[in-house]
Design an enzyme around this catalytic site. Sequence first.
Site, PDB file in Angstrom:
ATOM      1  CG  ASP A 169      -1.750   1.235   1.371  1.00 29.97           C
ATOM      2  OD1 ASP A 169      -2.583   1.468   0.483  1.00 29.97           O
ATOM      3  OD2 ASP A 169      -1.564   1.980   2.361  1.00 29.97           O
ATOM      4  CD  GLU A 216      -2.424   2.636  -3.479  1.00 26.56           C
ATOM      5  OE1 GLU A 216      -3.394   3.382  -3.684  1.00 26.56           O
ATOM      6  OE2 GLU A 216      -1.839   2.605  -2.390  1.00 26.56           O
TER       7      GLU A 216
END
Length: 665
Positions: A312, A365
């Site tokens: 993330d 990401e």
Amino acid sequence: MSEQSIQGSPVSRTDIYLFHEGKLYRSYHTFGAHLVEEDGTEGVRFTVWAPTAQQVGIASDFNAWQGKNDLLYKIPDSGIWTRFFPGLTEGTFYKYEITGADGNITLKADPYAFHAEVRPDTASIIKSLGGYTWGDDLWRKSKQDPFQQPINIYEIHFGTWKHKENGDMLTYREMAEELIPYVKTMGYTHIEIMPITEHPYDLSWGYQTTGYFAPTSRYGTPQDLMYFVDRCHQEGIGVLLDWVPGHFTKDAHGLRMFDGSPQYEYGDPLLAEKPGWGTLSFDFGKPEVRSFLISSALYWLDLYHFDGLRVDAVTSMIRLDFEKSESQYRLNHQGGVENIEAISFLRELNEVVFSYYPDVLMMAEESSAWPGVTNSVKDGGLGFNYKWNMGWMNDTLKYIEKPFEERPNSHQLLTFPICYAFSENFTLPLSHDEVVHGKKSLVNKMPGSYSDKFAGLRLLLGYQITSPGKKLLFMGGEFGQFIEWRDQAQLDWFLHEYEAHRKMSHYTAALNHLYLNEPALWEQDHSWDGYQWINPHDSTQSVICYLRKGRKAKDTVLVVINFLPVARENYRVGVPRFGIYNEIFNSDNEAYGGEGHIQLTSLSSERIQWHDQLQSVVMTLPPLSMTIWKKAARSHDKRVILDEERDKVQASGVLRKTSLRRVKK
């Protein structure tokens, strides 16, 4: 069959050295609370890193939460505290009572805890990770290079996919029984779970973590999670974990000021603070923090058999100025905005993970245009093997939200992403972030009438499936949930009672299974060898045409997409080879909720040059439709066709006589 566990042991000199070097990659074997036998006595050994603490004790339900009565011993010159407690058993609740250098006393959850109380309670729990026998040996032994495999990911939030009749969330084991058959029916290859590392606040969705080694107790025990992953593997489904090394929550029982000082976070607030999220960044330059984080990554692969990690918020890690005003960050020593320590950490993370698990998925990401995210470390990259293609996602959603009359002037939003489609190894995400906070659900982003919205969603998913890159769709998008994702309620499964949603679900399943069965849609995802424009220029009519190619020429498919609610009669499309082209998929099929515009499902090519091709076919394009065509292996229409030599000659642009032959029906 295999059983895996962790055998704790007293802290060795080697462990201490490697930990402080940032190289103790399985530090969870050493730190935390381990059920062990020492000198013939069973009990628990606690080990924690708290370098500036004056003293550390175990506060527990066995001593009325008075840690001063059960102090740990500090290993000299190490910052590490440890002690064996005989007679303690699994299920005991505990925290570390830490007296900081300033004399303040705090109670902290164990950073290496394997289990925790159900929120809102925050104590760690002594837990064995043994006792589960795995049955996924065949799955693990048969893993292959992911680049040439179909990857179609169903992203879920564990707590809101589906609830029990009384409103309670499903457990890990209950989800195995409910989710796995659904995912198989829908044709997905992988499940990606939003963070299930322990976290105190439901509405953080797991992205503000306190327990980097503890699967959240909301849904059951560690062994229950093992069961879930195991059952997925036995049914041929991979499982990915959304993992959050970029920042952590400020909750009092968590990592913030763990020993009374900035221990896991940077000491400099301009480096530590993430004001947009109210969280703290890890200090990526601190070797002990690197040991901690890399161990966490390996832990989920080692003990829970996850098939990869979606990492993330990588951009927030590698850029010092991420979502900060000029007064909120400090340039690095070279005068740049790159976080050099975070970049070094990510490279080491990926090198270590792939050294143990060569075929796992490490997906970044990363939302900027940072170069080389999926390049190898030796070539100067970050070392991931996949990156979420946020540019494709942003441009695509921006386009499909346009009113129909504005689409011709926005055609570049469809064509520009192909310019960089092979600059990284991409996954095309339609994720949870795009259907929350007033952004609307996918189906409700679409302009037009009720039926236009569903046609638009079918078109969007078809465009995603046929575009180069692996795929990801957030739950609910597959059946056209109208309300955007609500992070406390289950999906609107009752919508399947309505024909439009039921047919939408049928469409998605059919599309996904087509994807699995057509190698051209995934075999060469990361190379121009797998893609060819036929017509990117028809902005006036908002039509695009392209080829997807597998390693074998016979697998090539032609994709034609009409982005306007207007049928196109007698639309001519160039094709690379002479023959019969069969329609293998049509998003306008009545079975999928389309209008079922009647057209020929087999087309004979003509020797009319079009779109820079020597052959062409004429078709009808239904409104808001995607059709996929594939050349038949042989012609069955009694036509005179060219042999393979003629095909080769024409493809080279050389005109000469060649033999003809008739094919009888």
